[in-house]
Design a protein around this motif. Structure first.
Motif, PDB file in Angstrom:
ATOM      1  N   SER A  52      47.489  42.073  29.319  1.00 31.98           N
ATOM      2  CA  SER A  52      47.118  41.136  28.266  1.00 31.98           C
ATOM      3  C   SER A  52      47.408  41.730  26.883  1.00 31.98           C
ATOM      4  CB  SER A  52      45.638  40.776  28.384  1.00 31.98           C
ATOM      5  OG  SER A  52      45.237  39.911  27.347  1.00 31.98           O
ATOM      6  N   LEU A  93      53.865  39.344  37.994  1.00 32.78           N
ATOM      7  CA  LEU A  93      53.562  38.444  36.881  1.00 32.78           C
ATOM      8  C   LEU A  93      54.178  37.067  37.109  1.00 32.78           C
ATOM      9  CD1 LEU A  93      52.461  38.018  33.946  1.00 32.78           C
ATOM     10  CD2 LEU A  93      54.726  38.768  33.142  1.00 32.78           C
ATOM     11  N   CYS A 151      44.274  43.896  41.650  1.00 36.75           N
ATOM     12  CA  CYS A 151      44.979  42.879  40.863  1.00 36.75           C
ATOM     13  C   CYS A 151      44.364  42.754  39.466  1.00 36.75           C
ATOM     14  CB  CYS A 151      44.905  41.545  41.605  1.00 36.75           C
ATOM     15  SG  CYS A 151      45.966  40.232  40.944  1.00 36.75           S
ATOM     16  N   VAL A 152      43.052  42.577  39.425  1.00 30.93           N
ATOM     17  CA  VAL A 152      42.364  42.329  38.153  1.00 30.93           C
ATOM     18  C   VAL A 152      42.442  43.536  37.229  1.00 30.93           C
ATOM     19  CG1 VAL A 152      40.109  41.862  37.102  1.00 30.93           C
ATOM     20  CG2 VAL A 152      40.837  40.589  39.124  1.00 30.93           C
ATOM     21  N   VAL A 180      46.709  35.578  31.360  1.00 27.88           N
ATOM     22  CA  VAL A 180      47.776  36.236  32.107  1.00 27.88           C
ATOM     23  C   VAL A 180      47.578  35.928  33.585  1.00 27.88           C
ATOM     24  CG1 VAL A 180      48.883  38.414  32.715  1.00 27.88           C
ATOM     25  CG2 VAL A 180      47.980  38.076  30.403  1.00 27.88           C
ATOM     26  N   GLN A 181      48.601  35.368  34.195  1.00 32.78           N
ATOM     27  CA  GLN A 181      48.539  34.952  35.597  1.00 32.78           C
ATOM     28  C   GLN A 181      49.467  35.807  36.444  1.00 32.78           C
ATOM     29  OE1 GLN A 181      46.978  31.814  37.164  1.00 32.78           O
ATOM     30  NE2 GLN A 181      47.464  33.116  38.933  1.00 32.78           N
ATOM     31  N   LYS A 211      52.476  34.121  31.220  1.00 38.30           N
ATOM     32  CA  LYS A 211      51.481  34.504  30.214  1.00 38.30           C
ATOM     33  C   LYS A 211      51.340  33.351  29.224  1.00 38.30           C
ATOM     34  CE  LYS A 211      54.906  36.690  27.164  1.00 38.30           C
ATOM     35  NZ  LYS A 211      54.832  35.760  26.037  1.00 38.30           N
ATOM     36  N   TYR A 224      44.175  35.938  37.951  1.00 39.31           N
ATOM     37  CA  TYR A 224      44.435  35.719  36.528  1.00 39.31           C
ATOM     38  C   TYR A 224      43.191  36.066  35.725  1.00 39.31           C
ATOM     39  CZ  TYR A 224      41.923  31.197  36.768  1.00 39.31           C
ATOM     40  OH  TYR A 224      40.971  30.212  36.924  1.00 39.31           O
ATOM     41  N   PHE A 239      37.803  36.027  35.106  1.00 40.28           N
ATOM     42  CA  PHE A 239      38.903  36.339  36.008  1.00 40.28           C
ATOM     43  C   PHE A 239      38.688  35.564  37.293  1.00 40.28           C
ATOM     44  CE2 PHE A 239      35.825  39.270  37.881  1.00 40.28           C
ATOM     45  CZ  PHE A 239      36.078  39.130  39.243  1.00 40.28           C
ATOM     46  N   THR A 242      50.539  41.333  42.684  1.00 40.18           N
ATOM     47  CA  THR A 242      50.437  41.799  41.301  1.00 40.18           C
ATOM     48  C   THR A 242      51.653  41.405  40.464  1.00 40.18           C
ATOM     49  OG1 THR A 242      51.403  43.954  41.844  1.00 40.18           O
ATOM     50  CG2 THR A 242      49.007  43.753  41.997  1.00 40.18           C
ATOM     51  N   LEU A 295      45.122  43.560  34.599  1.00 40.86           N
ATOM     52  CA  LEU A 295      45.229  42.481  33.622  1.00 40.86           C
ATOM     53  C   LEU A 295      44.892  42.861  32.181  1.00 40.86           C
ATOM     54  CD1 LEU A 295      43.899  39.570  35.851  1.00 40.86           C
ATOM     55  CD2 LEU A 295      46.239  39.888  35.007  1.00 40.86           C
TER      56      LEU A 295
END
Length: 301
Positions: A111, A36, A103-104, A123-124, A39, A129, A89, A34, A107
């Motif tokens: 974002s 970052l 994880c998702v 956003v990765q 972006k 992502y 995603f 998770t 986001l």
């Protein structure tokens, strides 16, 4: 014989202890998927006096997050006409469904926090992502470089670049046969590649090949690197002491390294049990020999 009665409990303790020994930690702790990575935010924001864009975006995020419990890639459109928003995603191929969701689900908030109400954003994180685009957003090439990072440490000599390039060569073929995701290791170099879920195998292979070339040129002899193109990404890491096993919590059947890691852990447990059994048998033999010696002395008297 009293000596052997007392060690019996010690013997039992030793057998149980050795049999329950955990093997040396072959698997490294799972990387925080998770974290970052980068972006990408459009410079243009959308005006939304009626709140229609916000509603569409919120609905899109909800749809994407809900799908992340059962698939690693999903693409959807929310709204209609000029106010429609398309997004998707993707999770890394070696994440479990629960890790993918975990994880998702982070986001949408990230974002909004990092990009605000822009007409397009991406956003990765290390493990997943998400991106979205308002209708009419100018499309970019799938080969366009979005982000790269190279390790600060260089590997001087020792044929590192040749080994890395060999691993990359295997990766380029493997990501095609693996239908968009592949990992492998070669002589202490671990590589990973993944393509966006909606592109074909041929385009995926071409994208990964481009990403590999950028990694070779731009990272040189760096100990590690990541290259993200619009439709794919690759990463590599060099481990001086050999590639560690992948954590079982983040491994999947699609990853060749996961099977070898599991095999290594099972081998370690088997070895521990064998070691415990051998130690117990050995101690029992000593005890019997000692008893025999006592009996022989008794007979002599």
């Amino acid at each position: 014989m009293g000596f052997c009665r007392k060690p019996f409990f010690l013997l039992l303790f030793l057998i149980v202890s050795f049999a329950n020994l955990e093997p040396f930690p072959f698997a490294e702790s799972a990387t925080d998927y998770t974290t970052l990575v980068y972006k990408g935010c459009s410079k243009e924001t959308f005006t939304d006096p009626s709140g229609v864009y916000s509603q569409s975006l919120s609905a899109l995020f909800g749809s994407l997050v809900s799908q992340s419990t059962k698939t690693k890639f999903f693409k959807a459109t929310s709204g209609s006409g000029q106010t429609s928003i398309t997004g998707l995603f993707q999770c890394r191929g070696d994440l479990s469904n629960s890790d993918c969701y975990n994880c998702v689900s982070r986001l949408p908030v990230l974002s909004d926090k990092l990009c605000g109400k822009t007409i397009a954003a991406r956003v990765q994180l290390l493990g997943c992502y998400m991106l979205y685009e308002v209708s009419g957003f100018v499309q970019i090439s799938g080969m366009q470089l979005l982000y790269k990072t190279c390790g600060a440490t260089n590997v001087a000599g020792s044929g590192f670049e040749e080994r890395r390039d060999t691993a990359f060569s295997v990766l380029e073929n493997g990501v095609v046969s693996g239908h968009g995701f592949y990992t492998t290791s070669y002589q202490s170099v671990y590589v990973l590649g993944q393509c966006e879920g909606d592109i074909g195998d041929s385009d995926c292979g071409e994208c990964v090949k481009n990403a590999v070339q950028r990694a070779q040129v731009e990272c040189g002899s760096s100990i590690s690197g990541q290259v993200f193109l619009h439709k794919c990404f690759v990463s590599f890491s060099y481990y001086r002491n050999g590639v560690p096993g992948r954590s079982s919590s983040s491994a999947a059947s699609t990853s060749p390294s996961s099977s070898s890691s599991s095999s290594g852990q099972n081998t370690g447990k088997t070895a521990a049990i064998i070691l415990g059994g051998a130690a117990g048998v050995g101690f029992l033999v000593i005890c019997l020999l000692f008893a025999r010696s006592l009996m022989k002395k008794h007979d002599d008297y």
